[in-house]
Motif scaffolding. Structure first.
Motif, PDB file in Angstrom:
ATOM      1  N   LEU A   1       0.828  -1.216   0.000  1.00  0.00           N
ATOM      2  CA  LEU A   1       0.000   0.000   0.000  1.00  0.00           C
ATOM      3  C   LEU A   1       0.857   1.260   0.000  1.00  0.00           C
ATOM      4  O   LEU A   1       0.369   2.343   0.256  1.00  0.00           O
ATOM      5  CB  LEU A   1      -0.914   0.005   1.228  1.00  0.00           C
ATOM      6  N   THR A   2       2.136   1.119  -0.279  1.00  0.00           N
ATOM      7  CA  THR A   2       3.006   2.298  -0.255  1.00  0.00           C
ATOM      8  C   THR A   2       3.240   2.770  -1.674  1.00  0.00           C
ATOM      9  O   THR A   2       4.278   2.521  -2.259  1.00  0.00           O
ATOM     10  CB  THR A   2       4.353   1.958   0.381  1.00  0.00           C
ATOM     11  N   GLU A   3       2.246   3.435  -2.198  1.00  0.00           N
ATOM     12  CA  GLU A   3       2.372   3.885  -3.585  1.00  0.00           C
ATOM     13  C   GLU A   3       1.883   5.321  -3.688  1.00  0.00           C
ATOM     14  O   GLU A   3       0.865   5.674  -3.088  1.00  0.00           O
ATOM     15  CB  GLU A   3       1.497   2.970  -4.449  1.00  0.00           C
ATOM     16  N   ASP A   4       2.642   6.126  -4.447  1.00  0.00           N
ATOM     17  CA  ASP A   4       2.138   7.469  -4.759  1.00  0.00           C
ATOM     18  C   ASP A   4       1.303   7.358  -6.019  1.00  0.00           C
ATOM     19  O   ASP A   4       1.791   6.886  -7.051  1.00  0.00           O
ATOM     20  CB  ASP A   4       3.300   8.420  -5.025  1.00  0.00           C
ATOM     21  N   VAL A   5       0.063   7.774  -5.921  1.00  0.00           N
ATOM     22  CA  VAL A   5      -0.799   7.732  -7.103  1.00  0.00           C
ATOM     23  C   VAL A   5      -1.103   9.167  -7.513  1.00  0.00           C
ATOM     24  O   VAL A   5      -1.603   9.959  -6.709  1.00  0.00           O
ATOM     25  CB  VAL A   5      -2.110   6.961  -6.828  1.00  0.00           C
ATOM     26  N   ILE A   6      -0.757   9.490  -8.749  1.00  0.00           N
ATOM     27  CA  ILE A   6      -0.931  10.860  -9.233  1.00  0.00           C
ATOM     28  C   ILE A   6      -2.196  10.912 -10.097  1.00  0.00           C
ATOM     29  O   ILE A   6      -2.364  10.080 -10.988  1.00  0.00           O
ATOM     30  CB  ILE A   6       0.295  11.301 -10.054  1.00  0.00           C
ATOM     31  N   ASP A   7      -3.061  11.858  -9.797  1.00  0.00           N
ATOM     32  CA  ASP A   7      -4.294  12.002 -10.574  1.00  0.00           C
ATOM     33  C   ASP A   7      -4.106  13.129 -11.584  1.00  0.00           C
ATOM     34  O   ASP A   7      -3.971  14.291 -11.210  1.00  0.00           O
ATOM     35  CB  ASP A   7      -5.463  12.307  -9.625  1.00  0.00           C
ATOM     36  N   PHE A   8      -4.050  12.769 -12.856  1.00  0.00           N
ATOM     37  CA  PHE A   8      -3.879  13.768 -13.918  1.00  0.00           C
ATOM     38  C   PHE A   8      -5.229  14.175 -14.486  1.00  0.00           C
ATOM     39  O   PHE A   8      -6.121  13.337 -14.653  1.00  0.00           O
ATOM     40  CB  PHE A   8      -3.039  13.202 -15.065  1.00  0.00           C
ATOM     41  N   GLU A   9      -5.372  15.467 -14.776  1.00  0.00           N
ATOM     42  CA  GLU A   9      -6.539  15.928 -15.517  1.00  0.00           C
ATOM     43  C   GLU A   9      -6.189  15.797 -16.997  1.00  0.00           C
ATOM     44  O   GLU A   9      -5.248  16.428 -17.463  1.00  0.00           O
ATOM     45  CB  GLU A   9      -6.829  17.400 -15.169  1.00  0.00           C
ATOM     46  N   ILE A  10      -6.933  14.972 -17.711  1.00  0.00           N
ATOM     47  CA  ILE A  10      -6.642  14.776 -19.136  1.00  0.00           C
ATOM     48  C   ILE A  10      -7.659  15.558 -19.952  1.00  0.00           C
ATOM     49  O   ILE A  10      -8.863  15.366 -19.813  1.00  0.00           O
ATOM     50  CB  ILE A  10      -6.700  13.279 -19.519  1.00  0.00           C
ATOM     51  N   THR A  11      -7.173  16.445 -20.797  1.00  0.00           N
ATOM     52  CA  THR A  11      -8.082  17.259 -21.606  1.00  0.00           C
ATOM     53  C   THR A  11      -8.630  16.413 -22.758  1.00  0.00           C
ATOM     54  O   THR A  11      -8.018  15.423 -23.160  1.00  0.00           O
ATOM     55  CB  THR A  11      -7.345  18.503 -22.137  1.00  0.00           C
ATOM     56  N   THR A  12      -9.789  16.835 -23.286  1.00  0.00           N
ATOM     57  CA  THR A  12     -10.495  15.989 -24.256  1.00  0.00           C
ATOM     58  C   THR A  12      -9.721  15.761 -25.553  1.00  0.00           C
ATOM     59  O   THR A  12     -10.017  14.830 -26.280  1.00  0.00           O
ATOM     60  CB  THR A  12     -11.845  16.623 -24.644  1.00  0.00           C
ATOM     61  N   ASN A  13      -8.751  16.596 -25.834  1.00  0.00           N
ATOM     62  CA  ASN A  13      -8.007  16.429 -27.084  1.00  0.00           C
ATOM     63  C   ASN A  13      -6.938  15.340 -26.975  1.00  0.00           C
ATOM     64  O   ASN A  13      -6.298  15.008 -27.949  1.00  0.00           O
ATOM     65  CB  ASN A  13      -7.350  17.751 -27.491  1.00  0.00           C
ATOM     66  N   ARG A  14      -6.724  14.822 -25.757  1.00  0.00           N
ATOM     67  CA  ARG A  14      -5.621  13.868 -25.594  1.00  0.00           C
ATOM     68  C   ARG A  14      -6.064  12.512 -25.050  1.00  0.00           C
ATOM     69  O   ARG A  14      -5.609  12.065 -23.996  1.00  0.00           O
ATOM     70  CB  ARG A  14      -4.558  14.473 -24.651  1.00  0.00           C
ATOM     71  N   PRO A  15      -6.937  11.812 -25.818  1.00  0.00           N
ATOM     72  CA  PRO A  15      -7.342  10.478 -25.336  1.00  0.00           C
ATOM     73  C   PRO A  15      -6.153   9.538 -25.209  1.00  0.00           C
ATOM     74  O   PRO A  15      -6.206   8.580 -24.454  1.00  0.00           O
ATOM     75  CB  PRO A  15      -8.338  10.004 -26.399  1.00  0.00           C
ATOM     76  N   ASP A  16      -5.073   9.824 -25.941  1.00  0.00           N
ATOM     77  CA  ASP A  16      -3.887   8.965 -25.821  1.00  0.00           C
ATOM     78  C   ASP A  16      -3.286   9.024 -24.413  1.00  0.00           C
ATOM     79  O   ASP A  16      -2.579   8.116 -23.993  1.00  0.00           O
ATOM     80  CB  ASP A  16      -2.828   9.364 -26.860  1.00  0.00           C
ATOM     81  N   CYS A  17      -3.593  10.092 -23.698  1.00  0.00           N
ATOM     82  CA  CYS A  17      -3.055  10.227 -22.342  1.00  0.00           C
ATOM     83  C   CYS A  17      -3.989   9.637 -21.273  1.00  0.00           C
ATOM     84  O   CYS A  17      -3.705   9.731 -20.086  1.00  0.00           O
ATOM     85  CB  CYS A  17      -2.756  11.682 -22.012  1.00  0.00           C
TER      86      CYS A  17
END
Lengths: 338, 778
Positions: free
Chosen positions: B158-174
């Motif tokens: 349970l020792t994990e850093d989880v980063i929440d990215f905001e992905i804009t609609t133009n970048r479904p690849d992300c």
């Protein structure tokens, strides 16, 4: 001679003993009036030898002047003393409250919007009024958000019918302005915008935005940065820093969001700014070539930038308001604070 | 989009801290919403070995255990029944925290000390689904080989850093770990390592028919046989958990894992439930489907579905059906890796009110070439984890191949737009970092970057990695003249005048309830209705400004803000045939407390005078919602521009207002029309004015206005002004009479008037007042 010296001494003694201006007036009559000693001395001049008359006359006149000067001095002193007594008797308690006229107040959103508009007016921007209801074309299609575009969903739009919507941003005014004017264009357009958000501490279905648009030859991304940096510094303070981050808007490319130094921690990092030291202030970008084409402006000849900001958000940061609903409750105890 | 840091590092050899990572990624356009540390809610919970279990002397259902937590042995009381001696369990020691925020302290239980608590998986914040080895009800038991006294977060990974990215609609690849890895590699100038994949042998020998190739650009399918359904290994489960996805079984977990990794949604069907071994991709025909979540869904005929000849198996791109769900007995599966039209998925998902990890990716229009990458990865993992056997080739329906686009690299145009002076070589170097190769002056745009179409798009890519912060601040050279329009300045002026008259500006929503007109006793008008309102209260655009003003006043009175005047400049809306609604702007003023009709009238007169509006008048009005004898229409140049009056008690009651309140509304169109913006100077008078006061006793029905009019009419031109300064009704005069006192001011422009001149005019006035109005001079 001795007689004169004696007269002088007695006169001065009288004058010095005067207790009030009234008493002094009486003394003056006594010393210099028709029945005074000086007057009788003057009258007795005719009894002297002609060669002595001018010498003695001059001496009496000198004495008269000395007495008059002395009287004036004492008069001034007595006047001042009496006035001081008078003043003291009229002493007031200056800590009692002032009598004020009742005055009202502009709504805090008006105050902030005026500040923002004035900054742009000082940079040569014209203020254009916006519509609340627009056609889907102006709100979406012309802004490079066709029906199939995923961004069209994110707008949480209120519809009047298939063709008409409540504006989801002030951006449609970009299109209206560019359709009716030729570059150079330099405008800001404040207005109400609508999103289908349920009401809570940070959302209202109606809120205010202000759009900005510049279109001319050779407008660059650096111009965008410079303009908004000046704006942020004038609005918040010369010491703040701005930060431009890449972002996405369908109607600008390149696009950015502008952050400013966190107003809570001053850039140190805190809960409000999620430890980044920055707070997001507005979205901006270079006008998308497709948008220019949509309004018949040749993107190979002209370029431009646009920006949009939420007035409530800025007002909340500016005044430290934590609940957006307060703006629309209009509790007078809230309204009079600004 | 949740990105566990350790997962990302599989693709990019990052050696920076999480904070440094976040900062740099933000500046290249991957905005971080938040960072969470898994297990941050639990603390002080360690592994411990149960040495001894004894009955509690005072409680039948409790036992006393001795637990070795490495550095000491604790006595802990528990009610759990699944524990045994030598079992290693999670121990919440004194001053530790459980997931739900409970603080554990040592205390006495039925007379015996308990120095902590033994924990279940739920108390650590997880479920049996996520840790299938956990017992149904009871204490979690670790494997035998774990160290004693160790932080359980380490053991449970349970020792994990989880980063929440905001992905804009133009970048479904992300919307994928690998997509973010590609951005990270470019940001930190590192090599991007591709995940291990299995080569596919392709043969279109399956019976799959795609009827709507416009909505399904590609359909890949793979049969897997001899499937063994089991829980996934811990590492895989953990990655799903850290991304917020519940582990289910090895097959479903692998499809979810690959979706998170590549961004391509996948679906596994139990092949036994596919009738006639045939798949048809078609639109629904008003059919029903029970989806995986157990809900019956009505499918309309524009929704794309995956079906067999007998029934629907899945809503394409949204959710699979219950019938072909993978279950413990599943032996043969079909893995689907397909490309569905974004708009169709979005519409379907909206109509079904069902947004899934799959639909939110599909609706952004995925790259059809991604299906292959994902299928290769899925098959690799199925083989690696020994979940089943691949005995047949992969099916691939892909009629129109999506080819990479080419854009001319135009450095001058890009530098012109950015205001930079970046060399062509530097541009090429940047583009190559994000897999945009430049050949013969053309940029070859990979298909996963369908968002890149023109110079402006390329300019942004270059600037993102050149640095938004590296370009200077300049100002446009444009010589525009700015400012507000006349109307805007007039509105500012009106607001400022009103504020000076002790009124407060309010702002109200532009919505109204359809009941508002009735509540305000107003006539119904052609309202602009909202198709999708936030409830009935807000279902039409407001047709009047009164309702909002009354609601505001009611709110303030409820808050005991009793003595106040509020105003608003706001719009009302009216339907307009075949065109945008008409938006009209109104000034509304509402007053309570000490402010009566005349206070409000005074404000309006003052406003008009300061705006240099001449020729205004007030005449009796007939509005239903106002007091019948305390209301007036406001006229400017003989046109009605608004009204004011005391609000009818019935209307006040409708708003729960018990006080008398006063309301005025003015259509601002008339103010704009009549405002005088060319004020001319009048010379100051050279001769003194002479004033005369008269008090007149008249019948109550006689209006002050009619007396003034008579005075003005029968006086000579030297009468400068008539001012009412007192009104009296009461004991000292007859019941039906009132006394009005006026000051008449006389002045000639060329001389000082004589007493005789004024006396004769006054006499004439008094005589006329008597004959015309029966006025008696007091």
């Amino acid at each position: 001679m001795i007689e004169l010296e004696d007269l002088k001494q007695r006169a001065f003694e009288f004058i010095n003993n005067a207790k009030s201006l009234k008493e002094l007036d009486e003394i003056k009559i006594k010393l210099l009036g028709k029945k005074s000693e000086i007057n009788s001395l003057m009258k007795s001049l005719k009894d002297l030898a002609p060669n002595e008359r001018p010498i003695f006359g001059e001496k009496i006149n000198a004495l008269r002047n000395q007495i008059e000067n002395k009287l004036n001095d004492v008069k001034n002193n007595l006047f001042e003393a009496e006035q001081n007594l008078c003043f003291q008797a009229e002493k007031i308690d200056i800590t009692l409250p002032g009598v004020t006229n009742k005055i009202g107040n502009l709504h805090p959103l008006t105050i902030v919007l005026n500040d923002i508009q004035n900054i742009f007016i000082s940079m040569g921007y014209e203020v254009i009024d916006a519509h609340d209801v627009e056609t889907a074309y102006y709100n979406f299609d012309a802004l490079n958000i066709p029906k199939s575009h995923p961004a069209r969903d994110e707008q949480d739009t209120f519809y009047i019918n298939d063709e008409q919507v409540l504006v989801t941003a002030t951006s449609p005014m970009q299109i209206r302005v560019m359709e009716t004017r030729k570059p150079p264009i330099k405008i800001v357009s404040p207005g109400r915008v609508y999103r289908t958000d349920e009401i809570d501490a940070t959302h209202t279905p109606v809120f205010h935005q202000m759009e900005g648009l510049v279109v001319d030859k050779n407008i660059t991304m650096c111009d965008l940065k410079g303009t908004l940096d000046v704006f942020a510094k004038k609005l918040i303070g010369e010491n703040i820093k701005t930060r431009f981050r890449p972002h996405y808007f369908p109607f600008t490319e390149p696009s950015a969001e502008m952050d400013v130094t966190c107003f809570v921690c001053g850039g140190e990092g805190c809960k409000t700014c999620k430890n980044t030291g920055f707070i997001e202030l507005l979205g901006c970008g270079m006008v998308h070539p497709k948008v220019l084409e949509n309004v018949g402006i040749d993107p190979s000849e002209f370029s431009g930038f646009a920006f949009g900001m939420g007035i409530e958000r800025i007002a909340m940061q500016h005044f430290g308001i934590t609940d957006i609903r307060l703006f629309y409750e209009n509790d007078v105890r809230f309204l009079r604070q600004f | 989009m949740y990105v566990p840091f350790s997962w990302l590092k599989e693709f990019v050899n990052l050696d920076c801290s999480v904070n440094e990572f976040i900062d740099k990624m933000t500046m290249t356009g991957s905005k971080v919403e938040s960072v969470k540390f898994l297990g941050e809610k639990i603390s002080g919970i360690v592994t411990g070995k149960i040495l001894e279990i004894k009955k509690h002397p005072n409680a039948d259902k409790l036992v006393i255990t001795k637990v070795d937590i490495g550095k000491e042995i604790l006595q802990i009381i528990t009610g759990a029944t699944n524990i045994f001696e030598n079992a290693i369990v999670p121990v919440a020691v004194h001053n530790s925290f459980l997931y739900d925020g409970t603080k554990i302290k040592k205390n006495k239980l039925r007379g015996e000390w308990s120095q902590g608590m033994l924990c279940s998986i739920e108390e650590l914040g997880y479920t049996k689904n996520q840790y299938p080895e956990a017992p149904d009800n009871g204490i979690y038991i670790f494997k035998d080989d774990v160290e004693l006294g160790a932080d359980v977060r380490e053991i449970l990974e349970l020792t994990e850093d989880v980063i929440d990215f905001e992905i804009t609609t133009n970048r479904p690849d992300c919307l994928s770990i690998f997509g973010i890895a590609r951005e990270a590699a470019a940001t930190f100038d590192k090599k991007l390592n591709y995940p291990s994949c299995e080569d596919l042998s392709m043969k279109n020998d399956m019976d799959i028919e795609v009827r709507n190739s416009d909505l399904c650009k590609r359909y890949m399918a793979q049969i897997v046989e001899n499937v063994k359904i089991e829980p996934s290994p811990q590492w895989l489960r953990h990655r799903l958990i850290s991304c917020g996805i519940n582990p289910i079984n090895n097959i479903v977990d692998i499809t979810n894992y690959v979706m998170l990794e590549t961004g391509q949604p996948l679906h596994a069907f139990d092949a036994t439930y596919i009738s006639h071994d045939k798949i048809i991709v078609r639109t629904a025909e008003n059919e029903m489907l029970k989806t995986l979540d157990g809900m019956q869904r009505d499918l309309t005929n524009d929704m794309l579905v995956i079906a067999d000849p007998e029934k629907i198996l899945a809503v394409a791109g949204v959710m699979g059906g219950e019938s072909s769900k993978i279950n413990a007995a599943t032996k043969k599966i079909m893995i689907e890796s397909a490309n569905f039209d974004g708009y169709n998925v979005r519409q379907t998902s909206k109509k079904l009110n069902l947004r899934t990890d799959a639909s939110m990716r599909y609706e952004k229009n995925l790259d059809p070439n991604l299906t292959e990458f994902a299928m290769k990865r899925v098959i690799y993992l199925i083989k690696k984890l020994n979940c089943g056997e691949i005995l047949s080739p992969t099916f691939d329906f892909y009629p129109v191949k999506n080819d990479s686009r080419q854009i001319k690299l135009n450095p001058d145009k890009i530098n012109g737009l950015l205001g930079t002076n970046i060399s062509m070589q530097e541009m090429i170097d940047i583009l190559e970092k994000i897999e945009l190769r430049v050949e013969n002056g053309f940029i070859i745009v990979p298909t996963f970057r369908s968002d890149l179409e023109n110079d402006a798009d390329i300019a942004e890519e270059i600037l993102r990695f050149y640095g938004y912060d590296k370009i200077p601040f300049t100002l446009p050279a444009s010589k525009n003249i700015g400012g507000k329009s006349k109307k805007q300045m007039l509105y500012d002026k009106i607001k400022n005048i009103l504020v000076a008259h002790a009124t407060f500006e309010m702002k109200n929503f532009s919505f109204e309830s359809p009941k508002a007109t009735e509540k305000c006793m107003l006539e119904n008008v052609n309202a602009v209705k909202i198709l999708n309102p936030l409830g009935e209260e807000f279902s039409i655009m407001r047709t009047n400004t009164i309702d909002a003003a009354l609601r505001c006043m009611s709110f303030n009175l409820n808050q005991k803000n009793n003595d106040l005047i509020l105003f608003e400049i706001g719009k009302i809306f009216e339907n307009h045939k075949n065109d945008l609604p008409i938006e009209k702007e109104f000034l509304t003023i509402i007053a309570s407390g000490e402010n009566d009709f005349f206070a409000l009238k005074g404000i309006i007169v003052s406003l008009f005078e300061q705006l240099k509006i001449n020729n205004f008048d007030f005449k009796n009005g007939d509005k239903k919602f106002l007091h019948p004898f305390r209301q007036a229409n406001i006229f400017i140049n003989e046109e009605i521009v608004g009204y004011l009056g005391e609000v009818h008690p019935q209307v006040s009651k409708n708003y729960d207002i018990k006080h008398r309140i006063y309301l005025a509304t003015i259509d601002l169109k008339y103010i704009c029309k009549n405002v005088c913006d060319s004020v001319k100077f009048k010379p100051l008078p050279k001769f003194p004015a002479i004033s005369r006061d008269i008090a007149l006793l008249v019948n109550k029905n006689i209006s002050s206005k009619s007396l003034c009019d008579t005075i003005l009419k029968f006086s000579d031109h030297n009468l400068e002004d008539v001012k009412l300064f007192d009104v009296y009704e009461g004991k000292q005069i007859a019941n039906n009479m009132k006394s009005l006192a006026y000051k008449l001011i006389f002045r000639a422009c060329d001389r000082t008037l004589t007493e005789d001149e004024i006396n004769s005019v006054m006499q004439k006035i008094i005589d006329v007042l008597k004959s015309e109005h029966n006025a008696i001079l007091r």
